[in-house]
Design an enzyme around this catalytic site. Structure first.
Site, PDB file in Angstrom:
ATOM      1  N   THR A  65      38.864  58.762  -9.615  1.00  0.00           N
ATOM      2  CA  THR A  65      40.085  58.599 -10.411  1.00  0.00           C
ATOM      3  C   THR A  65      40.627  57.169 -10.380  1.00  0.00           C
ATOM      4  OG1 THR A  65      40.657  60.860  -9.828  1.00  0.00           O
ATOM      5  CG2 THR A  65      42.422  59.518 -10.721  1.00  0.00           C
ATOM      6  N   GLY A  99      39.284  69.265  -6.907  1.00  0.00           N
ATOM      7  CA  GLY A  99      38.808  68.321  -7.914  1.00  0.00           C
ATOM      8  C   GLY A  99      38.322  67.005  -7.325  1.00  0.00           C
ATOM      9  N   LEU A 100      38.604  66.753  -6.054  1.00  0.00           N
ATOM     10  CA  LEU A 100      38.074  65.602  -5.328  1.00  0.00           C
ATOM     11  C   LEU A 100      38.333  64.262  -5.988  1.00  0.00           C
ATOM     12  CD1 LEU A 100      34.504  67.033  -4.562  1.00  0.00           C
ATOM     13  CD2 LEU A 100      36.562  67.347  -3.229  1.00  0.00           C
ATOM     14  N   CYS A 101      39.375  64.138  -6.780  1.00  0.00           N
ATOM     15  CA  CYS A 101      39.658  62.855  -7.452  1.00  0.00           C
ATOM     16  C   CYS A 101      38.463  62.372  -8.252  1.00  0.00           C
ATOM     17  CB  CYS A 101      40.037  61.767  -6.451  1.00  0.00           C
ATOM     18  SG  CYS A 101      41.655  61.973  -5.757  1.00  0.00           S
ATOM     19  N   ASN A 102      37.727  63.270  -8.824  1.00  0.00           N
ATOM     20  CA  ASN A 102      36.577  62.838  -9.602  1.00  0.00           C
ATOM     21  C   ASN A 102      36.534  63.638 -10.902  1.00  0.00           C
ATOM     22  OD1 ASN A 102      33.895  62.326 -10.564  1.00  0.00           O
ATOM     23  ND2 ASN A 102      33.470  61.461  -8.547  1.00  0.00           N
TER      24      ASN A 102
END
Ligand SMILES: *Cc1c(COP(=O)(O)O)cnc(C)c1O
Length: 792
Positions: A131, A395-398
């Site tokens: 992100t 969502g793992l910042c991805n």
């Protein structure tokens, strides 16, 4: 054994070396199975000792002065800069290091420089970006997301023909922080070669990559222009990031409009407005304000210690590659009894051809049950947490990686967002698709036993030898044999101990539950968030007592002699106006208007007892303010109405007005727990209001555990007795593992429940209950000892 000769050790020998070294050097890992190295990695004892010795041994001043202590800091910082460059193989003639708070801050420095260019800038980024890289597009005049490697390849191929007015910035991760996939590092050098006018710059996000693999910037021609690092992901400590920047790019930063202490030589403020930015090394122009001196000192210690404990990063790389392959293979091979695979692993189509360079030690996957339904990640996380396993889900910042992996199109993500899905929410399967993934990531301290322990965990809890049954839907309406109410409990203060209603006392039932249930809560003084036992197990020991004779609620803290009291009455005449402040409190993520007690005695008492700054708040029971009305999450699908209109109101309980559990089911559960040598669960851990038991008149040995799965409702057998509906099973989490008398956490009963009572990924125990729709609350009552008639 020491790490001196680790380079030549066999994989097994190195693994046993790590296993024994970490016992001594990483005492905080103890029984923990830590699988979130991509989040941050643990720090060693030796590093902390060395840092401590350094700090105690010398005086370090602010480097912007000229005193000896200041000079010492300057010297240390310059040495460490050089050390970090050499750690990355970067030549100090060609590269400079700018210290930042983290990778994101380093990315923002680059973004700011491009934003200041006269013609703005074009920005391209790979779909696998974190992100923090994606966000750069907000500052770009034009941007493009490359959805595959081949799109990037053909774009690079066309560079020479392209005419660039504005500057171009192309960014990508060296390794995906989601799937562990490594992207081609040669894109940087190829862009340099193909773009003869040198208008396209490369930004390599090495935050995930560099944590387990050496970054090699030694060939100046092939290295990226900008490389960002999260140093805490490599060393565990300090919390520092870095931007490694090619000196050639210095001119890009000349347009910088901001200056601060540290980045300017002279500033004129009065009649004239003039300043002279620092013109020395690039880092001098970019490091605004006082440097994180002590963190840089710690970094110095960290680099030395890393090499001593692990050998080279190259050795770490080989070790973690070996572990990751074992993990991927182990997961891929796990199957249910019917032969169906359990794990869907993302982003590693080259599993068979992996040479250890295309995949880093990060594995993203989802699990399916034997009927191929997705298992909820929240469920996996709850069990993992009970088992001492630390992993990450969601969502793992991805965003691009997740959408790709889960096949979520933009409209679906927006629809999920509108339907209430947020990063970290419980409801993580929407429209039959997961909204996030499970990520396990390995690091330098990981070992073979970690991998095997995780595989065992998945096998133990998620591999189904036989498909699991669903609670079957009853065919027709029948009344059932009689049960009776064994005990009634209210929880006047949310998440604190229960108060058992004296046997035989009849008790008022309302739409929002039993009278006096969950009317108060303890809120954090800063955030206004209602505290929960899940985070603060000691709350279980906080005892409320309803004293109707005195008209007071007494609250006694664990091992306290004195209690505090507040009036039960809501009559304004009992209070001074300033006794309360109207505040927004947040309960399970919902904002409710509550009355927060302003008394410092109450706040101090609770704060001392729980060790967190908190105080008491009350939710008016029959509020006219619609902002304060919460609704039950559990309601009957066949009750007609839509949305919250059909759902009963609740006060501060989590999900529904009343919770009922069955003694027979509890007995069955405890037999199963004891059969495996575990400790039986006390009914209190389920925090139910109504404990139903089979009537003492029923013949012995005819208990009906789990009969409640089929129940629709019950009628309390007394003149003013209430009729209640059951709204479905209560979904459980690891909070049932908190012993309500000691505040200690166990593994049971959650572990056994998860094995025996999981339906469609939900672990159920007890049934949500509410007054039957249409009943007039207020005059209806129940009492412990009452007989009840069950409808199915
Ligand atoms: C962790 C990570 C980031 C963010 O790093 P911060 O230090 O939190 O700013 C960015 N990109 C990747 C690939 C990461 O793994």
């Amino acid at each position: 054994m020491s790490a001196n000769n680790v380079h030549d050790m066999s994989a097994d020998a190195y693994d046993s070396y790590i296993e024994s070294m970490r016992k001594e050097q990483y005492p905080m890992l103890r029984e923990t199975l830590y699988l979130d190295h991509a989040g941050t990695t643990p720090y060693s004892k030796r590093l902390m000792d060395r840092f401590h010795a350094e700090m105690m041994g010398s005086l370090f001043g602010n480097p912007h002065s000229v005193s000896p202590s200041s000079q010492r800091s300057t010297q240390m910082i310059e040495d460490t800069r050089l050390q970090l460059l050499s750690f990355c193989g970067a030549d100090p003639d060609d590269f400079d290091v700018v210290f930042t708070a983290n990778s994101t801050a380093a990315i923002k420095l680059v973004m700011e420089a491009f934003r200041e260019q006269d013609a703005g800038f074009w920005y391209g980024y790979h779909v696998d970006s974190h992100t923090s890289l994606v966000g750069v597009r907000g500052a770009a005049t034009m941007h493009r997301c490359f959805e595959s490697d081949s799109e990037v390849e053909s774009w690079i191929g066309g560079q020479d023909a392209a005419y660039h007015e504005a500057h171009h910035l192309f960014a990508y991760p060296a390794q995906s922080n989601m799937t562990g996939r490594r992207l081609p590092l040669d894109w940087c050098s190829r862009l340099r070669q193909e773009d003869s006018r040198r208008r396209t710059y490369t930004l390599l996000d090495a935050a995930a990559y560099a944590s387990t693999t050496p970054l090699n910037l030694s060939d100046t021609d092939t290295a990226p222009d900008f490389t960002v690092l999260s140093l805490y992901k490599i060393f565990g400590f300090p919390d520092l990031g870095a931007l490694i920047v090619r000196k050639e790019c210095a001119s890009l930063f000349r347009k910088r409009s901001y200056f601060g202490g540290g980045t300017v030589d002279m500033v004129v403020c009065l009649k004239e407005q003039w300043h002279a930015p620092k013109s020395g090394a690039l880092h001098e122009q970019l490091e605004d304000g006082t440097l994180p001196i002590h963190s840089i000192i710690a970094l110095n210690a960290a680099i030395k210690t890393q090499l001593e404990l692990f050998g080279t990063l190259e050795r770490v790389s080989r070790h973690t590659a070996y572990l990751a392959a074992r993990m991927r293979q182990g997961l891929a091979e796990l199957k249910h009894g019917n032969g169906k695979r359990i794990a869907s692993i993302y982003g590693s189509p080259t599993l068979e051809h992996d040479d250890g360079n295309t995949l880093g030690p990060i594995i993203a996957f989802n699990l399916r049950d034997s009927r191929s339904n997705w298992v909820s990640n929240t469920e996996v996380e709850k069990l993992a947490s009970v088992k001492g396993i630390h992993l990450r889900t969601g969502g793992l910042c991805n965003p691009g990686g997740i959408a790709h992996a889960l096949g979520l199109s933009p409209w679906e993500m927006r629809e999920n967002f509108s339907a209430g899905h947020r990063c970290g929410s419980e409801n993580d399967i929407m429209n039959g698709k997961p909204t996030g993934v499970i990520r396990v990531s390995l690091g330098a301290t990981s070992t073979i036993s970690d991998v095997d322990r995780f595989l065992d965990f998945v096998k133990q809890f998620f591999v189904e030898e036989y498909p699991r049954p669903s609670p079957s839907v009853p065919a027709a309406c029948q009344t059932q044999r009689r049960f009776h109410i064994e005990s009634l409990t209210v929880y006047p203060i949310k998440s604190c101990a229960g108060w058992q209603i004296p046997y035989g006392n009849s008790w008022e039932v309302r739409e929002e539950g039993l009278a006096w249930d969950r009317e108060w809560c303890i809120v954090h003084q800063g955030t206004g968030k209602a505290l929960s036992q899940k985070q603060h197990p000691r709350m279980a020991l906080m005892r409320p007592h309803l004293d109707f004779a005195a008209g007071l609620l007494h609250i006694t803290a664990p091992s306290a002699v004195e209690s505090i009291s507040v009036p039960l009455s809501k009559d304004p005449r009992c209070f001074e106006k300033r006794d309360f402040a109207q505040r927004d409190a947040s309960v399970c993520g919902e904002i409710v208007q509550s009355q927060t007690y302003t008394s410092s005695t109450i706040a101090e008492y609770l704060t001392k007892a729980l060790g967190i700054p908190c105080t008491l708040a009350r939710l008016p029971a029959t509020s006219t303010q619609s902002a304060s009305v919460r609704h039950s999450k559990a309601h009957l699908p066949h009750s007609g109405g839509t949305g919250t209109d059909a759902a009963p109101r609740i006060l501060l309980s989590n999900e529904s007005p009343i919770l009922t559990i069955s003694r027979s089911s509890l007995n069955r559960l405890n037999e199963q727990i004891k059969a495996k040598g575990g400790k039986a669960a006390h009914p209190a851990v389920f925090r139910a209001n109504i404990l139903l038991a089979e009537s003492p008149l029923s013949p012995p040995g005819q208990e009906q555990p789990w009969a409640e799965d089929q129940w629709r409702g019950m009628r309390i057998d007394r003149t003013d007795g209430a009729v209640m509906e059951f709204l479905g099973g209560c979904r459980r989490c690891q909070m049932v593992c908190i012993d309500q008398r000691s505040g200690e956490k166990n593994q049971e009963p959650f572990v056994t429940l998860a094995k025996t009572r999981r339906f469609d990924g939900r672990v159920l125990f007890g049934v949500h209950t509410a007054l039957a729709t249409g009943s007039e609350g207020g005059s209806l009552r129940i009492a412990a000892g009452d007989f009840v008639e069950i409808f199915t």
